[in-house]
Enzyme design. Sequence first.
Site, mmCIF file in Angstrom:
data_model
loop_
_atom_site.group_PDB
_atom_site.id
_atom_site.type_symbol
_atom_site.label_atom_id
_atom_site.label_comp_id
_atom_site.label_asym_id
_atom_site.label_seq_id
_atom_site.Cartn_x
_atom_site.Cartn_y
_atom_site.Cartn_z
ATOM 1 N N GLN A 98 -8.968 -8.620 1.754
ATOM 2 C CA GLN A 98 -9.619 -9.859 2.308
ATOM 3 C C GLN A 98 -11.215 -9.881 1.996
ATOM 4 O O GLN A 98 -11.921 -9.562 2.760
ATOM 5 C CB GLN A 98 -9.244 -9.678 3.921
ATOM 6 C CG GLN A 98 -9.663 -10.859 4.718
ATOM 7 C CD GLN A 98 -8.583 -12.137 4.865
ATOM 8 O OE1 GLN A 98 -7.417 -11.704 4.622
ATOM 9 N NE2 GLN A 98 -9.150 -13.203 4.761
ATOM 10 N N LYS B 154 0.115 -14.009 -13.248
ATOM 11 C CA LYS B 154 0.967 -13.767 -11.708
ATOM 12 C C LYS B 154 0.415 -14.960 -10.850
ATOM 13 O O LYS B 154 -0.857 -15.278 -10.911
ATOM 14 C CB LYS B 154 0.724 -12.428 -10.954
ATOM 15 C CG LYS B 154 1.284 -12.446 -9.681
ATOM 16 C CD LYS B 154 1.300 -10.709 -9.005
ATOM 17 C CE LYS B 154 0.052 -10.426 -8.515
ATOM 18 N NZ LYS B 154 -0.375 -9.599 -7.870
HETATM 19 C C1 R5P Z 1 -3.096 -7.394 -6.315
HETATM 20 O O1 R5P Z 1 -3.875 -8.105 -7.107
HETATM 21 C C2 R5P Z 1 -2.916 -6.064 -6.543
HETATM 22 O O2 R5P Z 1 -3.436 -5.460 -7.966
HETATM 23 C C3 R5P Z 1 -1.688 -5.811 -6.759
HETATM 24 O O3 R5P Z 1 -0.883 -6.447 -7.676
HETATM 25 C C4 R5P Z 1 -0.836 -6.237 -5.352
HETATM 26 O O4 R5P Z 1 -1.582 -5.505 -4.485
HETATM 27 C C5 R5P Z 1 0.542 -5.870 -5.429
HETATM 28 O O5 R5P Z 1 1.113 -6.407 -4.357
HETATM 29 P P1 R5P Z 1 2.398 -6.494 -4.029
HETATM 30 O O6 R5P Z 1 3.064 -5.019 -4.232
HETATM 31 O O7 R5P Z 1 2.583 -6.884 -2.556
HETATM 32 O O8 R5P Z 1 2.932 -7.641 -4.778
#
Ligand code: R5P
Length: 286
Positions: A89, A187
Amino acid sequence: MENSKRLGEAIAKKAKAKLGEIKTSNFPDGETHLQFIDDVRGAEIVLVQTLHPNPNDALIQLIFAGRTTKDLGARKVIGVVPYMAYMRQDKRFHAGECVSNHIAAHLLNQSVDKIITIDPHLHRVHDLAELFHIERKKLSANGEIANYIKKNFSSKTAVIAGPDMESSQWAKTIADSIGFNSTIFSKERFSSHHVKVTVHHELDWKNKDVIIIDDIVSAGHTMVEAAKEIKKRKPKSVHCICIHPIFAGKAFENIKKAGVKTIVSCNTIEHKSNGIDLSTLVAKEF
Ligand code: R5P
């Protein structure tokens, strides 16, 4: 401390330091009670405490321990926080939200003399110096992950993928350091439970072991969607490596169900997937 007992013990052993004891418990109303069992006067004290799976309690324990150490006359107190919670955050995404990374860092700035952390999630904040005015050190698990991959895979038969642009600092850096081919996906995140992963640069996937590397697995959707995209390309097998194994809810099982053969994490957070030990990396700091 409570959340990092095993890692703390391993670091103490490797750094040839005395392992101290802190007792933590809760008063009947839920408040934290904390007590140093050993005399800390004049000593450099290293508090090893990861901020998961109970970030609020763990942070309070660390703050209480840090300040108490100083009260009791320690020379210096160093907080080793292998997984630094509250880093994501990092802006006010919606009106009225608390920007918790700054507040968590502020509390730690008041409680310890130095902070050491491993691959903190720095996105809009680029440097720990933007959060911490105390001495600070950011360690990276990249070397240990690279060694694990070299031991378990071959660059002739395995390739590395990063599930989003940010993961390049782990996936591509590691791949380049050991001569593996790699590609970085993009993503789009619609919510904590809905992400879309797109492959821009194809690799020769055929008969390959594909290793997806990311810093954090939280709800697991990033890994699941990345694995699904890769599986469409019919590789030999898919493997996941992460630094911080949060695996919230059924994340671990869901990644397995997506057809991932092995899931390995670093021991910044204690989890059954821990297969890459970072105690030597941290112990070298002392
Ligand atoms: C965010 O950008 C981090 O690098 C991870 O890709 C993210 O925290 C993964 O989150 P989740 O497992 O909830 O998709």
